[in-house]
Scaffold this motif. Structure first.
Motif, mmCIF file in Angstrom:
data_model
loop_
_atom_site.group_PDB
_atom_site.id
_atom_site.type_symbol
_atom_site.label_atom_id
_atom_site.label_comp_id
_atom_site.label_asym_id
_atom_site.label_seq_id
_atom_site.Cartn_x
_atom_site.Cartn_y
_atom_site.Cartn_z
ATOM 1 N N THR A 54 80.677 31.204 -25.025
ATOM 2 C CA THR A 54 80.707 31.111 -26.483
ATOM 3 C C THR A 54 80.715 32.526 -27.039
ATOM 4 O O THR A 54 79.858 33.331 -26.677
ATOM 5 C CB THR A 54 79.452 30.368 -26.983
ATOM 6 N N THR A 119 83.572 27.748 -37.576
ATOM 7 C CA THR A 119 83.753 27.492 -36.147
ATOM 8 C C THR A 119 85.226 27.461 -35.778
ATOM 9 O O THR A 119 86.010 26.728 -36.373
ATOM 10 C CB THR A 119 83.105 26.150 -35.772
ATOM 11 N N ARG A 154 68.655 25.491 -36.799
ATOM 12 C CA ARG A 154 69.345 25.724 -35.527
ATOM 13 C C ARG A 154 70.827 25.533 -35.725
ATOM 14 O O ARG A 154 71.255 24.903 -36.694
ATOM 15 C CB ARG A 154 68.969 24.671 -34.481
ATOM 16 N N GLU A 155 71.572 26.025 -34.736
ATOM 17 C CA GLU A 155 73.018 25.790 -34.727
ATOM 18 C C GLU A 155 73.407 25.446 -33.301
ATOM 19 O O GLU A 155 72.982 26.119 -32.371
ATOM 20 C CB GLU A 155 73.767 27.043 -35.168
ATOM 21 N N THR A 156 74.180 24.396 -33.122
ATOM 22 C CA THR A 156 74.565 23.975 -31.773
ATOM 23 C C THR A 156 76.061 23.710 -31.695
ATOM 24 O O THR A 156 76.560 22.793 -32.364
ATOM 25 C CB THR A 156 73.818 22.672 -31.384
ATOM 26 N N LEU A 158 79.156 21.989 -30.173
ATOM 27 C CA LEU A 158 79.420 20.810 -29.340
ATOM 28 C C LEU A 158 80.934 20.723 -29.133
ATOM 29 O O LEU A 158 81.675 20.382 -30.067
ATOM 30 C CB LEU A 158 78.899 19.532 -30.012
ATOM 31 N N ASN A 191 80.328 19.508 -24.266
ATOM 32 C CA ASN A 191 79.925 20.744 -23.581
ATOM 33 C C ASN A 191 80.067 20.603 -22.065
ATOM 34 O O ASN A 191 79.204 21.017 -21.298
ATOM 35 C CB ASN A 191 78.503 21.149 -23.986
ATOM 36 N N VAL A 208 70.310 17.989 -26.919
ATOM 37 C CA VAL A 208 70.218 18.858 -28.097
ATOM 38 C C VAL A 208 68.829 18.656 -28.699
ATOM 39 O O VAL A 208 68.538 17.593 -29.235
ATOM 40 C CB VAL A 208 71.311 18.497 -29.128
ATOM 41 N N ASN A 216 69.820 20.928 -38.274
ATOM 42 C CA ASN A 216 70.625 21.575 -37.240
ATOM 43 C C ASN A 216 72.082 21.521 -37.672
ATOM 44 O O ASN A 216 72.554 20.483 -38.134
ATOM 45 C CB ASN A 216 70.432 20.835 -35.902
ATOM 46 N N LEU A 218 75.630 21.271 -36.405
ATOM 47 C CA LEU A 218 76.439 20.972 -35.231
ATOM 48 C C LEU A 218 77.842 21.508 -35.497
ATOM 49 O O LEU A 218 78.472 21.150 -36.501
ATOM 50 C CB LEU A 218 76.487 19.467 -34.971
#
Ligand code: NAG
Ligand code: NAG
Ligand code: NAG
Ligand code: NAG
Ligand code: NAG
Ligand code: NAG
Ligand code: NAG
Ligand code: NAG
Ligand code: NAG
Ligand code: NAG
Ligand code: CU
Length: 568
Positions: A54, A119, A154-156, A158, A191, A208, A216, A218
């Motif tokens: 990433t 993103t 948070r940041e995730t 996917l 992922n 997650v 969060n 996503l």
């Protein structure tokens, strides 16, 4: 794996005026052994990672990525959605902006992100290597600025992918040999992991974490090869705030739809009972009767156990299952795409210099005379599948890239006679006469003057079958001013145009049996491919190229080619 960051001060009149952040990375493209769905096989990866690394930067930063090819295939890397202002040499599509990076060689991509936040992702743009060679590219707000919404806890990322229990290169080679549709995949992934519903996968399901009350973000990316996907989180609302690295007017939904190439940023708030919830994706399949992968991939949204009343129970409970739409629910897909809006009034071009009407769809080629039909013509009724835009099936050159041909004035590589209108008018979404199903083939481009204000009406056809196509334009973001079903009607459908706050994207969902209208200003010189992001379709030729001429000023011209640009 060297991955570091340094700051270069640029001196003007001996005074530091601008701090340019440069992120430097090494990508080693190599074979790696991985086990999925009970089977161990070799796949091509970057730095042995699947998905690949990433990359995280800020709007305004520069990326320098040295790609070294230690795999046995030619490779290139595309920075999907990055505008590449004047740096088309770093865009990446094989034979469009560069020759491939051959095994044993390397090439360094250099570009600066200008005005994009959100993103994006990177992926191989050579044959079907992108099936396993991809990763997230996250662009945080410009230094010193923040999101146009409360900063999430948070940041995730996917990344939704597609998996074959086979070498994807063998899958496309087989299809090219036989003329039939390529095999459908065996799984979708989040992922890199298929998740709970597949054999031998459950224990590796992506988790997650979230704390009660937290928000969060996503960052959902559709990196699948051939499938539009619905995405949802059990019992949780999704607040959509961005797509394709452009912000959107926030809205709430239960499900989003992404075509391959598209990204969507959603906020979720942990406002449910502490438990485990499925994050899930499955096919949005619009072509009637066509085979597709009807499996469901999952990850788990897991509430922090320390906020559970009974810790034991909280972790061990089966995840709450998600409700995904039925695979052919075009109504839900359409509701999603037509709800997107820019956050505020957008500078949509209103006076149009170039008004193009481009059909996009499949076709069938007659079996070439002299070929062994039972081997090479296994498409419907002894044909070979093809696809086209305005009846031209796109052929990649092989001796020199289009961009080199453009930059150095090399003739004979492409022609500039791509038709701005369908060569033949017909009832595009009706019962199309069989005599119209076979396109011509060629390397045809359409020339645009620097600064031209362009409108493209993309019209789907019903040739062989109508289908939703994710149409991706390189080098540009565009406004999606309207979409609809049936044949576009210039007399009535212009009334539906949103010229106030249409969404900005780099990949448009062309509705099944319908049309979509995009607008952009041709302010980035180079050779830019516009193609369907279903790899089966681009393999069949569903593409065309815009050649955008240089402007007058130095800041309006393509930079000179890098010294290490690969040659064919
Ligand atoms: C495609 O599927 C067919 C039928 O299941 C199988 O025989 C063939 O080996 C597959 N091709 C590849 C490249 O995996
Ligand atoms: C999973 O494994 C079972 C038992 O071996 C088998 O019957 C089934 O076909 C497999 N399912 C998939 C989707 O591979
Ligand atoms: C997926 O398709 C197969 C083959 O057509 C069918 O047997 C199965 O029931 C389908 N599964 C789901 C979950 O729809
Ligand atoms: C879980 O919650 C506890 C207590 O609120 C906190 O200390 C811990 O950091 C949280 N864990 C995670 C992964 O956020
Ligand atoms: C969706 O597919 C089902 C069969 O699985 C069919 O009965 C239904 O008519 C289809 N719906 C649409 C909108 O095409
Ligand atoms: C065509 O291919 C089939 C299957 O491999 C083979 O049996 C047949 O002999 C071939 N025919 C010719 C004319 O080569
Ligand atoms: C294939 O041939 C059959 C029988 O002639 C016909 O019914 C069908 O429409 C044909 N399909 C295509 C895609 O040409
Ligand atoms: C489409 O047109 C062909 C001839 O042009 C006709 O044979 C066929 O029945 C038509 N199909 C439908 C669904 O109307
Ligand atoms: C595409 O061009 C071929 C060759 O000229 C022609 O036979 C066919 O009818 C055309 N189809 C369309 C949709 O224009
Ligand atoms: C790699 O690309 C070159 C053209 O740059 C081509 O000549 C060569 O055959 C390709 N090699 C492979 C393994 O595909
Ligand atoms: Cu397509």
């Amino acid at each position: 794996m060297a991955s570091f960051l340094f700051i270069v001060f640029i001196f003007a009149n001996a005074l530091p005026t601008l701090a340019q952040i440069v992120h430097q990375h090494d990508f080693i493209v190599q074979a790696s052994r991985v086990t999925r769905l009970c089977k161990t096989q070799n796949i091509v990866t970057v730095n042995g990672q699947y998905p690949g690394p990433t990359l995280e930067i800020n709007n305004g930063d520069t990326l320098v990525v040295k790609v070294t090819n230690r795999a046995k295939y030619n490779v290139t890397i595309h920075w999907h959605g990055i505008r590449q202002m004047r740096t088309a040499w770093s865009d990446g599509p094989e034979f469009i902006t560069q020759c491939p990076i051959r095994p044993g060689t390397s090439y360094t991509y250099r570009f600066t992100v200008e005005g994009q936040e959100g993103t994006l992702w990177w992926h191989a743009h050579s044959s079907w290597l992108r099936a396993t060679v991809y990763g997230a590219l996250i662009i945080h707000p410009k230094q010193g600025t923040s999101y146009p919404f409360a900063k999430p806890n948070r940041e995730t990322p996917l990344i939704l992918g597609e998996w074959w229990n086979a070498n994807p290169i063998d899958v496309v080679r087989e299809a090219t040999r036989t003329g039939a549709a390529p095999n459908v995949s065996d799984a979708f992934t989040i992922n890199g992991q298929p998740g709970d519903f597949y054999n031998c996968s459950s224990k590796d399901t992506i988790v997650v974490p979230i704390n009660s009350g937290e928000t969060n973000m996503l960052r959902v990316i559709n990196a699948a090869m051939n499938q539009q996907l619905f995405f949802t989180v059990a019992n949780h609302k999704l607040v959509v705030v961005g797509a394709d690295a452009s912000y959107l007017k926030p809205f709430t939904t239960n499900v989003i739809m992404l075509g391959p190439g598209q990204t969507t940023d959603v906020l979720i708030t942990a406002d449910q009972t502490s438990a485990r919830y499925h994050i899930a994706a499955s096919a949005y399949q619009s072509a009637q009767g066509a085979p597709f992968d009807n499996t469901t991939t999952t990850a788990i949204l897991q509430y922090n156990t320390s906020s559970c009343s009974s810790k034991q129970k909280c972790v061990s409970t089966k995840p709450v299952e998600a409700n995904l739409p039925k695979f052919n629910d075009t109504r839900i897909a359409t509701k999603f795409t037509t709800t997107l809006r820019s956050p505020r009034k957008a500078p949509v071009p209103t006076d149009i210099d170039e008004n193009l009407f481009i059909t996009a769809g499949l076709g069938l080629n007659k079996c070439p005379s002299g070929s062994n039909a039972s081997k090479s013509c296994q498409g419907p009724n002894g044909t070979r599948f093809t696809a086209s835009m305005n009846n031209v099936s796109f052929i990649l050159p092989s001796k020199v890239s289009l961009l080199q041909a453009f930059d150095q004035g090399i003739g004979g590589v492409y022609t500039t006679d791509f038709p701005p209108n369908p060569p033949l008018k017909f009832d595009y979404t009706g019962n199309v006469s069989r005599s119209l199903w076979q396109p011509i083939s060629g390397t045809k481009a359409y020339k645009l003057k620097y600064g031209a204000r362009v409108q493209v009406v993309l019209q789907g056809t019903n040739i062989f079958t109508a289908e939703n196509h994710p149409i991706h334009l390189h080098g540009y973001d565009f406004y999606i001013v309207a979409e609809g079903f049936g044949n576009f009607n210039p007399n009535t459908d212009t009334a539906k145009f949103n010229l106030i706050d249409p969404p900005m994207r780099n990949t448009a969902s062309l509705p099944v049996g319908g049309w979509v209208v995009i607008r952009f200003v041709a302010d980035n010189p180079g050779t830019w491919i516009m193609h369907c992001h279903l790899d089966a379709h681009i393999t069949w030729g569903l593409a065309m190229v815009f050649v955008v001429e240089n402007g007058i000023g130095e800041s309006q011209k393509l930079e000179p080619p890098p010294a290490d640009l690969p040659v064919c």
